[in-house]
Each structure stands twice: as structure tokens, then as C-alpha cells.
Design a protein around this motif. Sequence first.
Motif, PDB file in Angstrom:
ATOM      1  N   VAL A  54       0.937  -1.375   0.027  1.00 14.82           N
ATOM      2  CA  VAL A  54      -0.096   0.116  -0.008  1.00 14.82           C
ATOM      3  C   VAL A  54       0.759   1.383  -0.049  1.00 14.82           C
ATOM      4  O   VAL A  54       1.795   1.146   0.653  1.00 14.82           O
ATOM      5  N   PHE A  55       0.439   2.318  -0.872  1.00 10.57           N
ATOM      6  CA  PHE A  55       1.421   3.557  -0.930  1.00 10.57           C
ATOM      7  C   PHE A  55       0.586   4.498  -0.248  1.00 10.57           C
ATOM      8  O   PHE A  55      -0.629   4.721  -1.010  1.00 10.57           O
ATOM      9  N   ASP A  56       0.825   5.367   0.633  1.00  9.81           N
ATOM     10  CA  ASP A  56       0.049   6.454   1.022  1.00  9.81           C
ATOM     11  C   ASP A  56       0.956   7.673   0.861  1.00  9.81           C
ATOM     12  O   ASP A  56       1.927   8.082   1.334  1.00  9.81           O
ATOM     13  N   LYS A  57       0.254   8.458  -0.241  1.00 13.61           N
ATOM     14  CA  LYS A  57       1.263   9.636  -0.595  1.00 13.61           C
ATOM     15  C   LYS A  57       0.578  11.128   0.184  1.00 13.61           C
ATOM     16  O   LYS A  57      -0.384  11.066   0.155  1.00 13.61           O
ATOM     17  N   ILE A  58       1.559  11.691   0.617  1.00  9.89           N
ATOM     18  CA  ILE A  58       1.487  12.519   1.606  1.00  9.89           C
ATOM     19  C   ILE A  58       2.213  14.010   1.001  1.00  9.89           C
ATOM     20  O   ILE A  58       3.413  13.910   1.468  1.00  9.89           O
ATOM     21  N   PRO A  59       1.785  14.616   0.114  1.00 10.67           N
ATOM     22  CA  PRO A  59       2.523  15.878  -0.379  1.00 10.67           C
ATOM     23  C   PRO A  59       2.904  16.927   0.714  1.00 10.67           C
ATOM     24  O   PRO A  59       2.183  17.040   1.633  1.00 10.67           O
ATOM     25  N   MET A  60       4.330  17.045   0.941  1.00  9.51           N
ATOM     26  CA  MET A  60       4.751  17.805   1.944  1.00  9.51           C
ATOM     27  C   MET A  60       5.295  19.130   1.427  1.00  9.51           C
ATOM     28  O   MET A  60       5.610  19.635   0.307  1.00  9.51           O
ATOM     29  N   ALA A  61       5.654  20.244   2.507  1.00  7.59           N
ATOM     30  CA  ALA A  61       6.061  21.456   2.450  1.00  7.59           C
ATOM     31  C   ALA A  61       6.745  21.955   3.696  1.00  7.59           C
ATOM     32  O   ALA A  61       6.367  21.441   4.655  1.00  7.59           O
ATOM     33  N   ASP A  62       7.340  23.025   3.352  1.00  8.03           N
ATOM     34  CA  ASP A  62       8.016  23.432   4.726  1.00  8.03           C
ATOM     35  C   ASP A  62       7.854  25.218   5.086  1.00  8.03           C
ATOM     36  O   ASP A  62       8.460  25.488   5.883  1.00  8.03           O
ATOM     37  N   GLY A  63       6.826  25.396   4.336  1.00  7.64           N
ATOM     38  CA  GLY A  63       6.279  26.773   4.594  1.00  7.64           C
ATOM     39  C   GLY A  63       6.629  27.990   3.302  1.00  7.64           C
ATOM     40  O   GLY A  63       6.288  29.011   3.034  1.00  7.64           O
ATOM     41  N   GLY A  64       7.505  27.195   2.457  1.00  5.18           N
ATOM     42  CA  GLY A  64       7.858  27.913   1.191  1.00  5.18           C
ATOM     43  C   GLY A  64       7.001  27.452  -0.007  1.00  5.18           C
ATOM     44  O   GLY A  64       5.767  27.040   0.242  1.00  5.18           O
ATOM     45  N   GLU A  65       7.525  27.401  -1.345  1.00  4.60           N
ATOM     46  CA  GLU A  65       6.680  26.916  -2.231  1.00  4.60           C
ATOM     47  C   GLU A  65       6.016  25.782  -2.173  1.00  4.60           C
ATOM     48  O   GLU A  65       6.877  24.716  -1.476  1.00  4.60           O
ATOM     49  N   GLY A  66       4.957  25.432  -2.453  1.00  6.60           N
ATOM     50  CA  GLY A  66       4.141  24.213  -2.308  1.00  6.60           C
ATOM     51  C   GLY A  66       3.439  24.240  -1.172  1.00  6.60           C
ATOM     52  O   GLY A  66       2.694  23.279  -0.889  1.00  6.60           O
ATOM     53  N   THR A  67       3.550  25.129  -0.073  1.00  5.25           N
ATOM     54  CA  THR A  67       2.872  24.846   1.120  1.00  5.25           C
ATOM     55  C   THR A  67       1.287  24.641   0.747  1.00  5.25           C
ATOM     56  O   THR A  67       0.435  24.037   1.451  1.00  5.25           O
ATOM     57  N   THR A  68       0.616  25.833   0.177  1.00  6.77           N
ATOM     58  CA  THR A  68      -0.682  25.853  -0.193  1.00  6.77           C
ATOM     59  C   THR A  68      -1.055  24.374  -0.645  1.00  6.77           C
ATOM     60  O   THR A  68      -2.237  23.831  -0.452  1.00  6.77           O
ATOM     61  N   GLU A  69      -0.422  24.130  -1.769  1.00 10.36           N
ATOM     62  CA  GLU A  69      -0.714  22.774  -2.538  1.00 10.36           C
ATOM     63  C   GLU A  69      -0.850  21.601  -1.560  1.00 10.36           C
ATOM     64  O   GLU A  69      -1.683  20.686  -1.677  1.00 10.36           O
ATOM     65  N   ALA A  70       0.323  21.439  -0.700  1.00 12.89           N
ATOM     66  CA  ALA A  70       0.305  20.400   0.150  1.00 12.89           C
ATOM     67  C   ALA A  70      -1.033  20.608   1.203  1.00 12.89           C
ATOM     68  O   ALA A  70      -1.715  19.211   1.396  1.00 12.89           O
ATOM     69  N   LEU A  71      -1.331  21.500   1.688  1.00 14.82           N
ATOM     70  CA  LEU A  71      -2.609  21.668   2.648  1.00 14.82           C
ATOM     71  C   LEU A  71      -3.804  21.645   2.159  1.00 14.82           C
ATOM     72  O   LEU A  71      -4.921  21.148   2.805  1.00 14.82           O
ATOM     73  N   VAL A  72      -4.020  22.308   0.837  1.00 13.53           N
ATOM     74  CA  VAL A  72      -5.190  22.074   0.086  1.00 13.53           C
ATOM     75  C   VAL A  72      -5.589  20.809  -0.034  1.00 13.53           C
ATOM     76  O   VAL A  72      -6.679  20.311   0.082  1.00 13.53           O
ATOM     77  N   ASN A  73      -4.644  19.973  -0.554  1.00 11.22           N
ATOM     78  CA  ASN A  73      -4.821  18.430  -0.695  1.00 11.22           C
ATOM     79  C   ASN A  73      -5.292  17.892   0.681  1.00 11.22           C
ATOM     80  O   ASN A  73      -6.011  16.773   0.716  1.00 11.22           O
ATOM     81  N   ALA A  74      -4.278  18.131   1.857  1.00 10.24           N
ATOM     82  CA  ALA A  74      -4.635  17.548   3.113  1.00 10.24           C
ATOM     83  C   ALA A  74      -6.273  17.933   3.607  1.00 10.24           C
ATOM     84  O   ALA A  74      -6.760  16.952   4.341  1.00 10.24           O
ATOM     85  N   LEU A  75      -6.604  19.123   3.283  1.00  4.53           N
ATOM     86  CA  LEU A  75      -7.693  19.812   3.963  1.00  4.53           C
ATOM     87  C   LEU A  75      -8.970  19.602   3.379  1.00  4.53           C
ATOM     88  O   LEU A  75     -10.201  20.052   3.500  1.00  4.53           O
TER      89      LEU A  75
END
Length: 386
Positions: free
Chosen positions: A40-61
Motif C-alpha cells: 500500500v502506498f500512502d502519498k502525503i505531499p509535503m512543504a516547509d512553509g515555502g513554495e508548495g505549502t498551499t498545494e500540500a495543505l489544500v490536498n490535506a484539508l
Amino acid sequence: MTNIKKIVIAPDSFKESMTAIEVANAIETGFSHVFPNSTVFDKIPMADGGEGTTEALVNALNASYRKISVQNPINKMITASYGYSHETNTAIIDMASASGLDLIAEEDKNPLITTSYGTGQLINDALEQGAKHIILGIGGSATNDGGAGMLSALGCKFLDSENQPLNAGGAALAKLSHIDTSNLNHKLKHTSIEVACDVTNPLLGKYGASEIYGRQKGATEEMVKQLDAALTHYHEVIEQQLNVSVKDIEGAGAAGGLGAGLLAFLNANLAKGIDIVLKETQFKERVKDADLVITGEGKMDYQTIYGKTPIGVSHAAQQLNIPVIAIAGSLGEGYQAVYDHGISSVFSILQHPCSLKDALDNGRKYMEQTAVNIARLLLIDKNHNN
């Protein structure tokens, strides 16, 4: 590894090449060529506050994007977007989408006049949508105005000795005489602001906003001194009139002093971006039954250990004794430091000398090939142990 039933794939984006989810998809594809369907693969896009933070959290929320017209750092109208979850009344905003360095041409970079006003416009719109919680990523700014532009958009007035509004930009702060917060958006009182911040710089001095980041925003040596002096005066007025001192708080110098403005005026909470993303994606809950974690970022070097995505992911996995493998676009000086922070092995996706353009254009292919190679190595270990 003898029995890999679940792999968590939690990378950051590879700047200019792949988003975090594209990286995760490529890793999954590579591993799927080698491991059976039972994995099983669980994909969790990450970011550290810079570029990509919105994308990671939009996906999560489970949020959606909202687009509005805002002013860019040189007061030209652009379309910027942010994420909004109606389920939780949470807005996810990257200040770089409105006030970022990438939004202006090289010849227009000038932190004496660039403004964070557009970021305030995004926050205003989120408040109008009913936001009770705002997550604000503050990496990649073009500004050095202490957040005065953002705060002006939110209703705060910054006035000179003749009671006239200051011009936009960092230089004008030297003329600040009075701050009027009476018209600050009243909805802010009922909204918590969590700031994803990936730096720890204070506001002023040798390690402050102007000295460390001013040059990359277009400042000359003389301008750096001018900007630091202006921010010094700005903070003196804040101390006198708001009775608060924020200049030495870690992160106050982030985004050209935007961190200081958020702390002093909006009572925001500054935290490591990766910690916010880990919390909002429920990473620890999702990883607890994993056999392996794979993370990564575009370039891994000695700076990676200072709050970057791979280390945040690794520390969380370490608490559960789950091994972590990191994949990077390239490996820079001192990358070996990550081994002291729970990462078991590091791989670069570059398989031969190539141009930067080739590396960026073929990132997904190289990532898949690297993932296949790592999976086959793990398969050897599995077959040997069997």
C-alpha cells in the motif's frame, strides 16, 4: 526489509521541475514496477512553509482554490489564488502568490518600494469568506516592508509627521510617525493566524531581514543599510505605540520583516512550516503502521537539517522507529549531515552529467528510474532474508 506492506511517500516539491504530488506519483510508479500489489502506498505531499505549502495543505484539508485580483509587489494587478476549506473555515495562503519575488522582472526588483499589500488583500478575502483559521506561508517574498503593506490592506494606517499615509515599500518606514489601528479589519479578532515560517532570523542587524535577504530582492549594499535603518525606526514606533517588542523573536525577519508585522499587529503564531504541514496532514497518524517512509527535496545539502521537509518527516518517523530513505534532485555540500537526523540513505536522481534544463525537464523520468533502483535494492534484501 523482509515484508513491506505499506510505504508512506512524503516529499517536498522539486522547484521548477515537479510539484510534491508529482514527485510522490513518480516514486509510487517506480516502486510499483518492483513491489507486488499487496504493498500500500500512502502519498502525503509535503512543504516547509515555502513554495508548495498551499498545494500540500489544500490536498490535506480537502480545500479548493479561490482566485482574486490583487496588487503585486510593484502595484500591478494580477490574479492570485489561495486555498479555502468550507468544512473547517480554514484559508491556506502563500504570500508569494501575491507578493513573491517570482512575480516581478529582474529589473523591477527594488525592496525600497516593493509592497506586501497583495498579501493583505488575500487575507481580507479569506476573512470575507468566513475564515476562522488562516495558515500563511511566508517564503519567497519580494518585499522588505515589515508587513506594512499587508497591514495597510487590512485597514491599518501608517502616517508620517504631517499625518499623511506613507508611500509603499521598505524605505518609507523611515518616515513613520504614527500608527492608527482603529480601522484594522474587525474580523481578525475572531480568526487565528498560523504562520508557516522556514527561517529563524530576527528583524534587525547582521542576521536580520535586510542584511540576509535584501540583496536577493534587488538591494545594493547601500540599500541594505537604508532598509535596516528603516526597519529599526519602524520597530521603535511599534514599541512606543503598541507597547510590544518583537524584533528578536525567531522568524521576525522572515519575508522582509513580514514576520514582525504579523507578530506585533495580528498576534500570529510563527511555527516551522514543516511542523504545521505534518500536523494538518495528520502525518503521525498515517505513518504509524508504515514499514518505510520515502521523502525528498530538490537539493539536499547541509541546510536541509535546518527545518526542511526531509528532516521534519524523518524526525516524525524516527519516533516510531520507521526507516526513512530520501531522494533528491541533487546532493550539495554537507548533505551527509542528514544521517544524524534519522535518514538511513540518500539518493540523487541524476544518473549522468547533464544540464540544468535536462534535469528539470526530465525530473519525473529520472525520479521513476531512481525509485525502481531503490525498490530493487530493497527486494534483494527481502529475497536474501527469505
